[in-house]
Enzyme design. Structure first.
Site, mmCIF file in Angstrom:
data_model
loop_
_atom_site.group_PDB
_atom_site.id
_atom_site.type_symbol
_atom_site.label_atom_id
_atom_site.label_comp_id
_atom_site.label_asym_id
_atom_site.label_seq_id
_atom_site.Cartn_x
_atom_site.Cartn_y
_atom_site.Cartn_z
ATOM 1 N N SER A 31 0.954 -1.323 -0.059
ATOM 2 C CA SER A 31 -0.304 -0.118 0.314
ATOM 3 C C SER A 31 0.715 1.103 0.334
ATOM 4 C CB SER A 31 -0.794 -0.235 1.279
ATOM 5 O OG SER A 31 -1.905 0.811 1.206
ATOM 6 N N ASP A 56 -9.180 -3.823 -5.571
ATOM 7 C CA ASP A 56 -8.842 -3.557 -4.512
ATOM 8 C C ASP A 56 -9.278 -1.929 -4.969
ATOM 9 O OD1 ASP A 56 -7.594 -1.693 -2.884
ATOM 10 O OD2 ASP A 56 -5.184 -2.326 -3.704
ATOM 11 N N HIS A 92 -7.898 -4.963 -1.190
ATOM 12 C CA HIS A 92 -6.651 -4.335 -0.603
ATOM 13 C C HIS A 92 -5.770 -5.228 -0.312
ATOM 14 C CE1 HIS A 92 -4.123 -0.959 -0.717
ATOM 15 N NE2 HIS A 92 -4.129 -0.826 0.858
#
Length: 329
Positions: free
Chosen positions: A184, A270, A307
């Site tokens: 991320s 995501d 995610h």
């Protein structure tokens, strides 16, 4: 959440033109020159209850020479130098407590986990302040967002580059085998480092943040991008300077300049870091570098994940791939 972005066939071909400032390279060269100098400030043993690893509390000089904290951990009782994984944490996270992230030292690597300046308390504690103020919103991602020189991520990316220098200066690290890794926000930092440090051994990036930012702002309201959207919903006149600032931090532009082997992990559902934004970086990784071929790269796709990506399955793939890159024999 059902798949919402491009099809996998489109994603594998997706290589959009991303706005690149004419002075991008000069901007980052000047920024890093301004941070140059001795990197290690303090290294002291950190007592833990863990018998199989040893940990040190590290302070190194980041942006502007400001102190940045990190944990340095390696297998206990292992003599000699080791390859090192420099890991960058996600949005809202500090470095946490020693022992929270043990995958890399347990796998036999030296491990430096960088603290995120000014991000302590949302998901994990941190110990590094960000002593800067500039016009912008209250969220980390909007601090100083009206000008590239003032933007928070200019400082954090500089810290990330300096973390590689700190790792190379630590005892027991093979400076020729240093890896940048993250998920991320951490994945975005790993890509930025890949574009700014030309002699990394490898890059591991999953669900990278700050890639193809202009598209991300059009696709998702999820934070952290949603925090920029909410800022612009109030500051309607700020769109042009905000987009200009973000163009200096786009992971696609960094990825194009990368030279190290890279492995990507992408979840097709995501909504935090949309898959097309990550594929934009993957498909152009190394494209601007000189030489007969782009760097070695591979991507693992998780069609039914968001995610969180591949989690332990992907970690196992990272471990196997990294062994082949660092020890090809």
């Amino acid at each position: 959440m059902p798949a919402f972005d491009l099809s996998i066939e489109q994603l594998r071909r997706y290589a959009p033109a991303v706005a690149e400032p004419a002075d991008f390279d000069e901007f980052w060269q000047a920024t890093l020159v301004g941070a140059a100098g001795p990197v290690l400030i303090d290294v002291r043993p950190e007592p833990t209850e863990l018998r199989l690893v040893d940990t040190w509390d590290v302070t190194f000089a980041g942006f502007g020479g400001e102190p940045v904290r990190a944990w340095y951990t390696r297998p206990a009782g292992v003599a000699g130098t080791l390859p090192a994984v420099v890991e960058y944490a996600g949005y809202g996270r500090g470095r946490g407590l020693p022992g929270e992230r043990l995958t890399w030292p347990v796998a036999g690597y030296a491990h430096l986990l960088m603290d995120n300046r000014g991000q302590s308390g949302e998901y994990a504690v941190g110990d590094t302040p960000d002593p800067h103020g500039a016009p912008g919103g209250p969220a980390v991602v909007t601090r100083g967002i009206l000008a590239p020189d003032d933007y928070y991520y200019r400082r954090l990316v500089t810290d990330a580059v300096r973390a590689v220098e700190a790792a190379r200066a630590l005892p027991g690290v093979d400076p020729a085998r240093v890896v940048a890794a993250g998920n991320s926000q951490g994945g975005g930092l790993a890509l930025a480092v890949a574009g700014l440090v030309n002699d990394l051994a490898a890059v591991l990036t999953t669900a990278p943040f700050l890639c193809h930012v202009q598209r991300a702002l059009d696709l998702t309201d999820a934070s952290p991008y949603g925090e920029i959207v909410r800022y612009l919903a109030v500051h309607r006149e700020a769109e042009e300077p905000v987009r200009r600032t973000l163009s200096y931090l786009d992971g696609v532009t960094f990825a194009r300049r990368a030279t190290a082997p890279a492995q990507f992990g992408i979840g097709l559902r995501d909504t935090v870091c949309p898959p097309s934004t990550a594929f934009a970086a993957y498909n152009q990784y190394g494209a601007a570098t000189e030489g007969p071929a782009t760097p070695l790269r591979e991507v693992h796709v998780y069609p039914f994940n968001g995610h969180e990506g591949g989690e332990a399955v992907h970690t196992r793939r990272q471990l196997r791939w990294l062994r082949t890159v660092l020890d090809p024999a």
